[in-house]
Motif scaffolding. Structure first.
Motif, mmCIF file in Angstrom:
data_model
loop_
_atom_site.group_PDB
_atom_site.id
_atom_site.type_symbol
_atom_site.label_atom_id
_atom_site.label_comp_id
_atom_site.label_asym_id
_atom_site.label_seq_id
_atom_site.Cartn_x
_atom_site.Cartn_y
_atom_site.Cartn_z
ATOM 1 N N GLY A 62 44.645 0.171 24.620
ATOM 2 C CA GLY A 62 45.706 -1.399 24.194
ATOM 3 C C GLY A 62 46.302 -1.238 23.573
ATOM 4 N N PHE A 63 45.833 -1.475 22.375
ATOM 5 C CA PHE A 63 46.395 -1.041 20.901
ATOM 6 C C PHE A 63 47.756 -0.002 20.902
ATOM 7 C CE2 PHE A 63 46.828 0.431 15.915
ATOM 8 C CZ PHE A 63 47.170 -0.624 16.077
ATOM 9 N N SER A 64 47.051 1.601 21.217
ATOM 10 C CA SER A 64 48.184 2.425 21.000
ATOM 11 C C SER A 64 49.108 2.368 22.066
ATOM 12 C CB SER A 64 47.446 3.113 21.812
ATOM 13 O OG SER A 64 46.000 4.060 20.974
ATOM 14 N N LEU A 65 49.308 1.042 23.036
ATOM 15 C CA LEU A 65 50.151 1.133 23.691
ATOM 16 C C LEU A 65 51.024 0.438 23.152
ATOM 17 C CD1 LEU A 65 51.975 1.558 26.962
ATOM 18 C CD2 LEU A 65 49.965 -0.471 27.313
ATOM 19 N N ASN A 66 50.757 -0.434 22.783
ATOM 20 C CA ASN A 66 52.096 -1.664 22.708
ATOM 21 C C ASN A 66 52.340 -2.070 21.189
ATOM 22 O OD1 ASN A 66 50.750 -3.416 25.209
ATOM 23 N ND2 ASN A 66 48.622 -4.083 24.430
ATOM 24 N N VAL A 67 51.495 -1.139 20.599
ATOM 25 C CA VAL A 67 51.469 -1.441 18.805
ATOM 26 C C VAL A 67 53.037 -0.269 18.739
ATOM 27 C CG1 VAL A 67 49.628 0.642 17.804
ATOM 28 C CG2 VAL A 67 50.715 -1.277 16.249
ATOM 29 N N VAL A 71 55.787 -2.426 16.929
ATOM 30 C CA VAL A 71 57.143 -2.028 15.389
ATOM 31 C C VAL A 71 58.326 -1.310 15.860
ATOM 32 C CG1 VAL A 71 57.011 -0.557 13.530
ATOM 33 C CG2 VAL A 71 54.887 -0.827 14.919
ATOM 34 N N LEU A 72 58.356 -0.302 16.779
ATOM 35 C CA LEU A 72 59.418 0.512 17.573
ATOM 36 C C LEU A 72 60.991 -0.840 17.621
ATOM 37 C CD1 LEU A 72 59.001 4.134 18.423
ATOM 38 C CD2 LEU A 72 59.761 3.386 16.196
ATOM 39 N N GLN A 73 60.379 -1.645 18.807
ATOM 40 C CA GLN A 73 61.549 -2.134 19.606
ATOM 41 C C GLN A 73 62.002 -3.496 18.426
ATOM 42 O OE1 GLN A 73 60.467 -4.770 22.912
ATOM 43 N NE2 GLN A 73 58.921 -3.621 24.133
ATOM 44 N N PRO A 74 61.727 -4.171 17.471
ATOM 45 C CA PRO A 74 63.112 -4.493 16.924
ATOM 46 C C PRO A 74 63.960 -3.428 15.884
ATOM 47 C CG PRO A 74 60.628 -5.735 16.473
ATOM 48 C CD PRO A 74 60.657 -4.126 17.169
ATOM 49 N N ALA A 75 63.074 -2.446 15.524
ATOM 50 C CA ALA A 75 63.694 -0.937 14.687
ATOM 51 C C ALA A 75 65.152 -0.513 15.829
ATOM 52 C CB ALA A 75 63.546 -0.244 14.990
ATOM 53 N N VAL A 76 64.519 -0.589 17.270
ATOM 54 C CA VAL A 76 65.663 -0.251 18.391
ATOM 55 C C VAL A 76 66.428 -0.944 18.074
ATOM 56 C CG1 VAL A 76 65.678 -0.004 20.183
ATOM 57 C CG2 VAL A 76 64.360 1.369 19.399
ATOM 58 N N GLY A 77 66.182 -2.228 18.344
ATOM 59 C CA GLY A 77 67.394 -3.356 18.776
ATOM 60 C C GLY A 77 68.565 -3.935 17.833
ATOM 61 N N TRP A 78 68.167 -3.182 16.015
ATOM 62 C CA TRP A 78 68.393 -3.028 15.068
ATOM 63 C C TRP A 78 69.161 -2.604 14.835
ATOM 64 C CZ3 TRP A 78 68.780 0.126 10.944
ATOM 65 C CH2 TRP A 78 69.276 0.234 9.362
ATOM 66 N N ILE A 114 47.120 10.255 23.468
ATOM 67 C CA ILE A 114 48.850 10.692 23.181
ATOM 68 C C ILE A 114 49.783 10.007 24.225
ATOM 69 C CG2 ILE A 114 49.162 12.617 23.283
ATOM 70 C CD1 ILE A 114 46.953 13.934 21.672
ATOM 71 N N ALA A 115 48.879 10.551 25.339
ATOM 72 C CA ALA A 115 50.343 10.012 26.693
ATOM 73 C C ALA A 115 50.100 8.544 26.593
ATOM 74 C CB ALA A 115 48.854 10.148 27.756
ATOM 75 N N VAL A 116 49.773 7.533 25.878
ATOM 76 C CA VAL A 116 49.559 5.985 26.352
ATOM 77 C C VAL A 116 50.657 5.752 25.047
ATOM 78 C CG1 VAL A 116 48.444 3.878 25.630
ATOM 79 C CG2 VAL A 116 47.709 4.939 27.366
ATOM 80 N N LEU A 117 50.838 6.581 24.011
ATOM 81 C CA LEU A 117 51.724 6.577 22.733
ATOM 82 C C LEU A 117 53.053 6.958 23.512
ATOM 83 C CD1 LEU A 117 49.514 7.600 19.845
ATOM 84 C CD2 LEU A 117 50.938 5.786 20.144
ATOM 85 N N CYS A 118 52.902 7.609 24.146
ATOM 86 C CA CYS A 118 54.651 8.365 24.659
ATOM 87 C C CYS A 118 55.260 6.965 25.256
ATOM 88 C CB CYS A 118 53.675 9.669 25.428
ATOM 89 S SG CYS A 118 55.950 10.740 26.396
ATOM 90 N N ILE A 119 54.062 6.526 26.465
ATOM 91 C CA ILE A 119 54.341 5.703 27.062
ATOM 92 C C ILE A 119 55.045 4.968 26.286
ATOM 93 C CG2 ILE A 119 53.676 4.012 29.276
ATOM 94 C CD1 ILE A 119 52.327 6.000 30.118
ATOM 95 N N GLY A 120 54.463 4.073 25.683
ATOM 96 C CA GLY A 120 54.717 3.156 24.344
ATOM 97 C C GLY A 120 56.413 3.195 23.615
ATOM 98 N N PHE A 121 56.355 4.735 23.241
ATOM 99 C CA PHE A 121 57.527 4.879 22.969
ATOM 100 C C PHE A 121 58.924 4.447 24.124
ATOM 101 C CE2 PHE A 121 55.382 7.551 19.126
ATOM 102 C CZ PHE A 121 56.387 7.252 18.361
ATOM 103 N N GLY A 122 58.249 4.919 25.232
ATOM 104 C CA GLY A 122 59.739 4.723 26.066
ATOM 105 C C GLY A 122 59.892 3.498 26.500
ATOM 106 N N SER A 123 59.067 2.505 26.221
ATOM 107 C CA SER A 123 59.103 1.071 26.698
ATOM 108 C C SER A 123 60.037 0.579 25.406
ATOM 109 C CB SER A 123 57.667 0.324 26.328
ATOM 110 O OG SER A 123 57.790 -0.971 26.388
ATOM 111 N N ALA A 124 59.162 1.151 23.965
ATOM 112 C CA ALA A 124 60.182 0.384 23.111
ATOM 113 C C ALA A 124 61.450 0.211 22.883
ATOM 114 C CB ALA A 124 59.096 1.175 22.324
ATOM 115 N N ILE A 125 62.187 1.521 23.278
ATOM 116 C CA ILE A 125 63.216 2.004 24.279
ATOM 117 C C ILE A 125 64.178 1.370 24.637
ATOM 118 C CG2 ILE A 125 65.275 3.457 24.233
ATOM 119 C CD1 ILE A 125 63.071 5.238 22.680
ATOM 120 N N PHE A 126 63.262 1.259 25.897
ATOM 121 C CA PHE A 126 64.094 0.315 27.217
ATOM 122 C C PHE A 126 64.180 -1.110 27.359
ATOM 123 C CE2 PHE A 126 63.018 -2.245 31.199
ATOM 124 C CZ PHE A 126 63.957 -1.400 31.794
ATOM 125 N N HIS A 127 62.973 -2.095 26.014
ATOM 126 C CA HIS A 127 63.323 -3.216 26.627
ATOM 127 C C HIS A 127 64.329 -3.897 25.471
ATOM 128 C CE1 HIS A 127 59.264 -2.785 28.223
ATOM 129 N NE2 HIS A 127 59.207 -4.189 28.138
#
Length: 410
Positions: A62-67, A71-78, A114-127
């Motif tokens: 759960g940490f791998s997905l969410n963290v 970290v990236l969502q505010p950076a993507v938004g900025w 690793i797979a969950v991290l990839c899904i997390g990256f995609g979510s960080a960009i989408f949201h």
């Protein structure tokens, strides 16, 4: 009604008209995106049984997905506040597409991470970009627009227990492969939305820039905004930790205390998340009418006695309680995003990324913390303790009123 044709033909300002077709489409994409994310916690009981994982290891998944999202969502938004990237939306879902395929075939704990991290990256960009699309399409119905967008995500999350019962229990880990079709569908819809987004940006760039308030209006406002943001962070912390605890660990509590099967336990999580999705939808319009601060306060404090009572009731009453808690607590989800956006109206992507990303991040930390506490003190004691988290909603009293925030931005 196509938003692009409206813009092209009427030459009206997009913010003054609500583009419902785009709002419902981005809400649907949010549902598809978050239903894929829901696969991960839905697989926890299956992975624990098949791989012999501890609660702490489950917390790390759960940490791998969410963290990553945190970290990236505010950076993507900025970054996209400075340079909007319409086609980042389908790109993010493409990363999720590859992540879900990887999850279906992952043979070890490391490859799952690793797979969950990839899904997390995609979510960080989408949201953050998805929230910006909702803001651009909102017109003067920002609460409603953000609710439509967020209810899509919460509805997708609510599908997790159904996914477990109908797909993952009979098919196991490999059943996740079916969600590559979901990701592909979302990519196609997001390409269409990206075209609307790009056209709208071109039209807006021709408009004279409006001066906003917030940090530019003076030092006293700057301090007030910082205090308000700090309080919002604490409120997101309390809500996210509680939601993370229920979605990730309450199924184990039901199995342990009530003696239910995996499939039966998932009904509690479905009720919690489905009711939360309904609450998310109603929260925005109620905030438009009665005020954002009031709805945020009522959602936190209203859920507190029910959350404290939940571990002490029988299964029949628990069904009703988890639904009421989900409805009340999540009614402030979209409202919190809009409140933060209006604190700094020139930083829509940053605020969206911060608040939604913070929710993911706090959930990530909560996954590890609650999992570790359950390993040390026992699951029942941990579920009892987290029921007091919504009490932090009392801090809402310290937030500036909606009217005060509005004066800062005029």
């Amino acid at each position: 009604m196509l938003a692009t044709s409206k813009i092209a033909s009427s030459k009206t300002i997009p913010e003054q008209k609500t583009a419902y077709s785009i709002l419902f489409m981005i809400g649907l994409c949010h549902l598809l995106n978050d239903s894929i994310q829901a696969v991960i916690p839905a697989m926890f009981p299956i992975l624990q049984k098949s791989m012999g994982l501890t609660f702490t290891q489950i917390g790390f998944i759960g940490f791998s997905l969410n963290v990553v999202s945190s970290v990236l969502q505010p950076a993507v938004g900025w970054y996209t506040d400075k340079k909007p990237l319409p086609y980042a939306l389908p790109f993010g879902l493409t990363l999720t597409f590859f992540g879900i395929i990887g999850l279906a075939f992952a043979p070890t704990f490391l490859t799952i991470i690793i797979a969950v991290l990839c899904i997390g990256f995609g979510s960080a960009i989408f949201h953050p970009e998805g929230s910006r699309v909702a803001y651009m399409a909102a017109g003067n119905r920002r609460g409603l627009a953000q609710s439509i967008y967020q209810v899509g995500g919460n509805s997708g999350s609510a599908l997790g227990p159904i996914i477990t019962a109908l797909i993952l229990v009979p098919l196991g880990q490999f059943g996740a492969i079916w969600f590559s079709i979901v990701a592909a569908t979302a990519i196609g819809l997001l390409i269409y939305i990206a075209r609307w987004y790009s056209t709208t940006l071109t039209f807006l760039s021709a408009k004279p820039k409006q001066k906003t308030g917030g940090l530019e209006t003076g030092l006293s406002f700057s301090k007030a905004i910082k205090l308000a943001l700090l309080i919002i962070v604490i409120l997101v912390f309390a809500r996210s930790w509680y939601i993370s605890s229920i979605t990730n660990f309450y199924a184990f509590y039901v199995i342990e205390v009530y003696g239910y099967t995996i499939s039966q336990s998932q009904l509690f999580i479905f009720i919690f998340l489905a009711a939360g999705a309904v609450g998310t939808f109603f929260g925005g319009p109620l905030a438009d009418r009665f005020g954002k601060k009031r709805i945020i306060f009522l959602s936190m404090i209203g859920a507190t006695p029910l959350a404290i009572l939940l571990p002490f009731v029988n299964p029949l009453i628990a069904y009703g309680l988890v639904g009421l808690i989900g409805f009340i607590l999540m009614s402030s989800f979209s409202v919190t995003v809009v409140y933060a956006q209006e604190l700094l109206p020139g930083k829509i992507g940053t605020m969206s990324g911060l608040i939604v990303g913070l929710a993911f991040g706090m959930g990530a930390i909560g996954s590890i913390a609650v999992g570790s506490l359950a390993d040390i003190f026992g699951l029942t004691s941990t579920i009892i303790a987290i029921g007091f988290l919504p009490l932090l909603g009392l801090l809402t009293y310290l937030l500036p009123s909606d009217e005060e925030v509005e004066t800062w931005n005029t």
